[in-house]
Each structure stands twice: as structure tokens, then as C-alpha cells.
Design an enzyme around this catalytic site. Structure first.
Site, short mmCIF file in Angstrom:
data_model
loop_
_atom_site.label_atom_id
_atom_site.label_comp_id
_atom_site.label_asym_id
_atom_site.label_seq_id
_atom_site.Cartn_x
_atom_site.Cartn_y
_atom_site.Cartn_z
N ARG A 14 0.22 4.94 18.03
CA ARG A 14 -0.07 6.13 16.94
C ARG A 14 0.47 7.48 17.35
O ARG A 14 1.19 8.20 16.39
CB ARG A 14 -1.47 6.20 16.74
N ASP A 24 -7.18 4.85 12.72
CA ASP A 24 -5.73 5.19 12.56
C ASP A 24 -5.69 6.55 11.92
O ASP A 24 -4.96 7.34 12.15
CB ASP A 24 -4.82 4.09 12.16
N SER A 41 -5.39 -8.59 8.02
CA SER A 41 -4.43 -7.76 8.16
C SER A 41 -3.88 -7.58 9.72
O SER A 41 -4.40 -8.06 10.47
CB SER A 41 -5.13 -6.10 7.87
N ASP A 46 1.04 -1.29 0.05
CA ASP A 46 -0.17 -0.02 -0.11
C ASP A 46 0.75 1.13 0.16
O ASP A 46 0.64 2.18 -0.74
CB ASP A 46 -0.92 -0.08 1.23
#
Length: 412
Positions: A94, A123, A179, A15
């Protein structure tokens, strides 16, 4: 003419590699940034790949120590847990990652930052709120929210075709049908075959923890020492091995917890953007610390202070999950929680065994536990008649409540 410089949060995967090339197609100079927060990654290969794809600069940043000290430790102090089960391993990473991304953007004079987070997940919010908080003038390029991008790349097949066309190395091994996101605190699994909440997780899904059924047949007994609510030392009671730096402590707890299959959960949670999602998590070291800290905190903290602190912990967990680490309200709550931890000091001994953490004992120079006062064999300074007052006050309240309840029912 360049549209400007963008710092891309880069993983080296399909990605973000496609996003890198797409940004260059769109006329941007691209700087890639990859954070080492404890995931297993070939960082040299990722750097070479980004350079080959045209990144102007590549930053590989080792954030493991600050991740533990500045982000995981405050979460331990808070007993942070979202919706009673999730220990927030992705959420807490994050703001750590995005903070460094913003620092690089400022340092390099970049007007833009970019990320590969999906438009359906949390996210994107966590990254972007951190960026706006720390770099208010920044502009954010979120490809998975740009129609020209997501209409062009409707799935992995489109990305693969784009990669082949532009010389982007594609994975040679089949992609797992889910994922995964990994860091020092946990690994999360979602999407793909896991989207059916009834489907059981495949046995080979877990990478950080052993199946509890296959764990050793004897426990590992640890002693964890806390000061101001954070661990300062962990010792293996039988082996005598000890660790006393934050990164080493957490890594060692991951090793012990992983060996015994501690910290696996399979849940459905409420995303901030308004949908439910199924997530599978393994958080071995974090689970051990959650139980140990909860125990030493209860042992050393005043009852009424802890009652308030529990509420603050829930609020902190929600703000962390929703991406508000750098908000003024979250800073205030963290300050209050940190203040509450001044006397949370002492040692907890626990057993880690076949998926479970068992508290064995605790000691503290700041304990509020009075063995003589609580003893059934020693009178001490406590007059048993004092209990009568508590009983009488509450008995009146309960009698009146049930009398009124009975009257209301009889009318119907």
C-alpha cells in the site's frame, strides 16, 4: 464547472469503475492510476475501459522493481511478521502504490485523491496516511465512507444495476464467493464464504501455490546469498540456474515456492480499526526468504544486538500493518534495522519440498560461530569451569523465587 481534479486508484474492476463514473457525476475531472505490482492483469484492457468511461488521463505504472527493492527488502531485513504468522504482503504494497498516486496528483495539479477501499478494512488507513504524509494539502474522497454513496450502493447488485445503466462493462464470469488481492509478494483471500472462520477454504481457492500433496516428489535445493541483510543472488544447486537482480530473485523464489505449495496460511487477525478478520494468504517467495534471512542473521549478528533488533522487528511489523510506513517513528525503526544488517552477509542452502522450507547449511565471512570453541572434542580457549558462575547466579535467583512462592501458597 468542475469541482476539481481527482486521481483515482483504479483497478478496472466493478467497484472502481462505478466510482469513476460516480465521481464524474459529482462534478470531478478524473485521472485514473493503476499500479503494476506483479498482479495478473490485462493493463491495456483496463486503460481502454477507463478512457471509455471518461477518465481524462490514465496512468499505468510498473512499480515491480521499486516494490521489491524499497519495500519488500526492508521487510525481509526486519523479519517482518504480524501476530507471528502474517508476512504483510498487502500491508507492504500500500505505501508503494499510494506514493506513486501522490506523485501523479502533484504532477497533474490534482487537489484530490480517491480509492475504493472499504470502510471496514485496513487499506483505507494505509492509503490515506501515506497520502497525508507525502501531500499534506491533499483532500481524500473515500466513497465507502460517504453516506450518499454507501446508502446508494448497498451491495454488488446495486453496483451491477448502476453499471448497466451507465454503460460500464460488467463481468461476464461469475464472481468468486470471496474477495482477492494479489501482488508480487502474495495473494490474500477474505470475505464472502470465508467470513465463517470454521469453514474450510475451497481447494480451488489458491492461485499462487500448488497443493503440497501434489508437489514434486523431489526437493528443489537453493543457495541464497545475502549482503547487508538482503538477497543478492539465488542459485538452484542442481540445475545451476541463478538470478541476481531483486525482481528476478523474488520472482524465481515465488516460482519455486509455488511449485511446492510453500507459504499458505489461514488465520484470524486483529485489524487496526478494532475488529478481528479471517484472512487466507499464500506467500511463497516471502516465506522462503523469511526462513533464510532468519538463519543468516542469527549466524552473523551479536546476541544482544539481535535481542534489541527482534523487538524493533515486532514494532516495525505493527507499524507497517497499521499504515505508518511514512511516520517518523517507522523511519527511525527502519534506520535502526538497516544499521543492524551491516554484517548480515553470507550464503544459506535450503531445501523447498512439499509445503516446507528446510535449512541445510550456511557460511559467512562475518560469522560469529567459532567451531573450535563450541566443539565437544576440542578444549580451545574455553574453561568449562566458567559455566559454574552462570549456574550459581541463576540458581540463587530461582531458589529464592520458589522459596517465596512456597511461603505464599502455605499462607493460603
Amino acid at each position: 464547472m468542475s469541482k476539481g481534479t481527482v486521481v483515482l486508484a483504479y483497478s478496472g474492476g466493478l467497484d472502481t469503475s462505478c466510482i469513476l463514473v460516480w465521481l464524474k457525476e459529482e462534478g470531478y475531472d478524473v485521472i485514473t492510476y493503476l499500479a503494476n505490482i506483479g498482479q495478473e492483469e490485462d493493463f491495456d484492457a483496463a486503460k481502454k475501459k477507463a478512457e471509455r468511461l471518461g477518465a481524462r488521463k490514465v496512468f499505468i505504472e510498473d512499480l515491480r522493481a521499486e516494490f521489491v527493492e524499497e519495500f519488500i527488502w526492508p521487510s525481509v531485513q526486519a523479519n517482518a511478521i504480524y501476530e507471528d504468522r502474517y508476512l504483510l504482503g498487502t500491508s507492504v504494497a500500500r505505501p508503494c502504490i499510494a506514493r506513486r498516486q501522490v506523485q501523479i496528483a502533484r504532477q497533474e495539479g490534482a487537489q484530490y485523491v480517491s480509492h475504493g477501499a472499504t470502510g471496514k478494512g485496513n487499506d483505507q488507513i494505509r492509503f490515506e496516511l501515506t497520502c497525508y504524509a507525502l501531500y499534506p494539502e491533499v483532500k481524500i474522497i473515500a466513497p465507502w465512507r460517504i453516506p450518499e454513496f454507501y446508502n446508494r450502493f448497498r451491495g454488488r447488485k446495486d453496483l451491477m444495476e448502476y453499471a448497466e445503466k451507465h454503460g460500464i462493462p460488467v463481468p461476464v464470469t461469475p464472481k468468486a464467493p470471496w474477495s482477492m488481492d494479489a501482488n508480487l509478494m502474495h495473494i490474500s483471500y477474505e470475505s464472502g464464504i470465508l467470513e465463517n472462520p470454521k469453514s474450510h477454504a475451497p481447494a480451488d481457492l489458491y492461485l499462487m501455490t500448488r497443493n503440497p500433496e501434489d508437489a514434486p516428489n523431489s526437493p528443489d535445493v537453493l543457495e541464497i546469498e545475502f549482503k547487508k541483510g538482503v538477497p543478492i543472488k539465488v542459485t538452484h544447486v542442481k540445475e545451476g540456474k541463478s538470478k541476481d537482480t531483486p525482481l528476478d530473485i523474488f520472482s524465481y523464489l515465488n516460482e519455486i515456492g509455488g511449485r511446492h505449495g510453500v507459504g499458505r496460511i489461514d488465520i484470524v487477525e486483529n485489524r487496526f480499526i478494532g475488529m478481528k478478520s479471517r484472512g487466507i494468504y499464500e506467500t511463497p517467495g516471502g516465506t522462503i526468504l523469511y526462513h533464510a534471512h532468519l538463519d543468516i542473521e542469527t549466524f552473523t549478528m551479536d546476541r544482544e544486538v539481535r535481542r534489541i533488533k527482534q523487538g524493533l522487528g515486532v514494532k516495525f511489523s505493527e507499524m507497517l500493518y497499521n499504515g505508518f510506513w511514512y511516520s517518523p517513528e517507522c523511519e527511525f525503526v527502519r534506520h535502526c534495522i538497516d544499521k543492524s544488517q551491516e554484517s548480515v552477509e553470507g550464503k544459506v542452502q535450503l531445501s523447498v519440498f512439499k509445503g516446507q522450507v528446510y535449512i541445510l547449511g550456511r557460511e559467512s565471512p562475518k560469522s560469529l560461530y567459532n567451531e573450535e570453541l563450541v566443539s565437544m572434542d576440542v578444549q580451545g580457549d574455553y574453561d568449562p569451569c566458567d559455566a559454574s558462575g552462570f549456574i550459581k547466579i541463576n540458581a540463587v535467583r530461582l531458589r529464592e523465587y520458589h522459596r517465596l512462592l512456597g511461603e505464599a501458597r502455605s499462607k493460603h
